[in-house]
Enzyme design. Structure first.
Site, PDB file in Angstrom:
ATOM      1  N   TYR A 188       0.839  -1.198   0.000  1.00 49.18           N
ATOM      2  CA  TYR A 188       0.000   0.000   0.000  1.00 49.18           C
ATOM      3  C   TYR A 188       0.873   1.247   0.000  1.00 49.18           C
ATOM      4  O   TYR A 188       2.069   1.204   0.298  1.00 49.18           O
ATOM      5  CB  TYR A 188      -0.936   0.014   1.216  1.00 49.18           C
ATOM      6  CG  TYR A 188      -0.228   0.083   2.546  1.00 49.18           C
ATOM      7  CD1 TYR A 188       0.042   1.307   3.144  1.00 49.18           C
ATOM      8  CD2 TYR A 188       0.190  -1.076   3.202  1.00 49.18           C
ATOM      9  CE1 TYR A 188       0.709   1.378   4.364  1.00 49.18           C
ATOM     10  CE2 TYR A 188       0.856  -1.010   4.421  1.00 49.18           C
ATOM     11  CZ  TYR A 188       1.107   0.218   4.994  1.00 49.18           C
ATOM     12  OH  TYR A 188       1.768   0.293   6.191  1.00 49.18           O
ATOM     13  N   CYS A 189       0.255   2.375  -0.352  1.00 44.16           N
ATOM     14  CA  CYS A 189       0.921   3.674  -0.338  1.00 44.16           C
ATOM     15  C   CYS A 189      -0.150   4.744  -0.154  1.00 44.16           C
ATOM     16  O   CYS A 189      -1.302   4.421   0.140  1.00 44.16           O
ATOM     17  CB  CYS A 189       1.721   3.897  -1.626  1.00 44.16           C
ATOM     18  SG  CYS A 189       0.723   3.750  -3.123  1.00 44.16           S
ATOM     19  N   THR A 190       0.189   5.993  -0.341  1.00 47.82           N
ATOM     20  CA  THR A 190      -0.739   7.083  -0.034  1.00 47.82           C
ATOM     21  C   THR A 190      -1.997   7.050  -0.891  1.00 47.82           C
ATOM     22  O   THR A 190      -3.115   6.988  -0.389  1.00 47.82           O
ATOM     23  CB  THR A 190      -0.040   8.445  -0.204  1.00 47.82           C
ATOM     24  OG1 THR A 190       1.155   8.459   0.566  1.00 47.82           O
ATOM     25  CG2 THR A 190      -0.957   9.574   0.254  1.00 47.82           C
TER      26      THR A 190
ATOM     27  N   ILE B  15      -4.080   4.538   0.948  1.00 47.75           N
ATOM     28  CA  ILE B  15      -4.480   4.861   2.320  1.00 47.75           C
ATOM     29  C   ILE B  15      -5.610   5.886   2.331  1.00 47.75           C
ATOM     30  O   ILE B  15      -6.528   5.807   3.153  1.00 47.75           O
ATOM     31  CB  ILE B  15      -3.270   5.408   3.109  1.00 47.75           C
ATOM     32  CG1 ILE B  15      -2.131   4.386   3.141  1.00 47.75           C
ATOM     33  CG2 ILE B  15      -3.670   5.789   4.535  1.00 47.75           C
ATOM     34  CD1 ILE B  15      -0.784   4.988   3.500  1.00 47.75           C
TER      35      ILE B  15
END
Length: 309
Positions: free
Chosen positions: A183-185, A212
Site C-alpha cells: 500500500y501507499c498514499t 491509504i
C-alpha cells in the site's frame, strides 16, 4: 469516477493518477498549465509516456474544469480521482512537468500498463492483511511511515522510492509467505511496486485500491487497522480518518512532519530546526534558514506568501 467529499473546506483537493500509454504527453503540458491558471487551480501534475500523476487544489469549478479537460482526452477517459477539502490553499503555484516516469522507481522495463498486481478494495483490506499467509509492505518513505502505518506492516525505511527495488532484492525472506500486500498514499507507488514484484517472481501480489486515502475515507475508524496519520504532499501535511486535516506541521528545514509535542522541544525553531534535523545541520545552515524565515515573516506582514514557506 469521483469519490465523495468527506471534510468541509473552501478548497477542493483532487489527487489523481493513471497508468496508460501517452505517446503525445508533451503536447498536453501547455494547455493544462493555461487552463489551470485561468481557473485558479494550483498543484503539480506529472506527464510521461506511462501516464499522469499529481494533486491539484482550487475552487470546485476550477478543479472540475481541469478534470473535464483530462477526461476529454482518449487516454484519460477512465481517469479516477480522490477528493478531499482543505481549509486553505495547500499549494503555492501550478506546475505541469514532463517526466520519464510519473513515479520514479528507476528500473527499466517495469510497465504497470502490462503487468500489475490485484486490486483490493478498502472494505476487503483488513481481511487480507490479517491473513497469516500475507506479508504486508508499506511502500512509502521513512518520513511518511514515521507518523502512521497499518498494524504489522513491514517498513523498508527508504529515503526515496528508488531504494525500494534494492530493499526487496536484499530481503529474500519476503518469499517465505505466499501473499504480498502493498500500500501507499494514493495507490500509484504500490501499483508500480506490484509490477516490479511480479517481475521478481512473486505470484500473489495485491495492492490497496485508492491507497491509504481511500481506506481512511471508506473504512469506519472503529473498524480500522490504520494507526496514526497519513502524510500528504501539500501544506496540510497529514490527514486522518474521514480525510480531515491532521495536526502535524512541517519542519521547513528538513521537510519532516512534526507533532505538537515535537514543537515544544528545545531543538525546535520555526523554519530553522527540529528534533529530526538539529544534529545533522550546521550553524551556517541554521543561519541561512533564519534569514529565509525572516523573509517569510516579512511577506506575511505584507499579506503575501513567500515562495519558500
Amino acid at each position: 469516477m469521483t469519490d465523495s467529499l468527506i471534510h468541509t473546506g473552501p478548497f477542493l483537493v483532487a489527487a489523481l493518477y493513471h497508468f496508460v500509454s501517452v505517446p503525445r504527453f508533451a503536447s498536453l503540458q501547455a494547455p493544462l498549465q493555461a487552463l489551470s491558471e485561468e481557473n485558479g487551480v494550483k498543484g503539480t501534475l506529472l506527464l510521461a509516456h506511462e501516464g499522469i500523476n499529481g494533486t491539484i487544489a482550487g475552487p470546485d469549478a476550477g478543479i472540475h474544469a481541469v478534470l473535464a479537460f483530462l477526461r476529454a482526452q482518449p487516454e484519460f477517459a477512465r481517469l479516477e480521482h480522490k477528493e478531499s477539502r482543505a481549509s486553505k490553499m495547500p499549494f503555492l503555484r501550478m506546475k505541469v512537468k514532463l517526466k520519464k516516469e510519473i513515479v520514479t522507481m528507476g528500473v527499466e522495463d517495469i510497465d504497470p500498463n502490462k503487468v500489475v498486481g490485484t486490486y483490493v478494495a478498502p472494505r476487503d483490506w483488513n481481511a487480507l492483511i490479517s491473513d497469516p499467509d500475507t506479508i504486508v509492505i508499506d511502500t512509502r518513505n521513512d518520513y511518511e511511515t514515521a507518523i502512521g502505518t497499518f498494524r504489522g506492516a513491514l517498513d523498508p525505511k527508504t529515503k526515496t522510492f528508488r531504494e525500494f527495488p534494492d530493499w526487496v532484492r536484499r530481503n529474500t525472506g519476503l518469499h517465505n509467505k505466499p501473499k504480498v500486500a502493498m500500500y501507499c498514499t494514493g495507490g500509484i507507488r504500490c501499483e508500480k511496486a506490484t509490477a516490479f514484484m511480479k517481475a521478481e517472481g512473486f505470484d500473489e501480489v495485491y495492492h490497496l485500491k485508492g491507497g491509504i486515502l481511500k481506506y481512511l475515507e471508506e473504512v469506519p475508524q472503529e473498524e480500522s487497522l490504520w494507526e496514526g496519520a497519513c502524510f500528504v504532499f501539500d501544506e496540510r501535511v497529514s490527514v486522518e480518518h474521514g480525510l480531515k486535516e491532521g495536526e502535524h506541521r512541517l519542519c521547513h528545514a528538513c521537510r519532516n512532519p512534526i507533532t505538537s509535542e515535537e514543537i515544544t522541544s528545545p531543538l525546535y525553531e520555526e523554519g530553522v530546526s527540529c528534533s529530526h534535523c538539529y544534529h545533522t545541520r550546521t550553524e551556517e545552515d541554521r543561519l541561512r534558514y533564519r534569514q529565509r524565515q525572516l523573509q517569510i515573516a516579512l511577506a506575511r506582514k505584507r499579506g503575501q506568501r513567500h515562495i519558500g514557506s
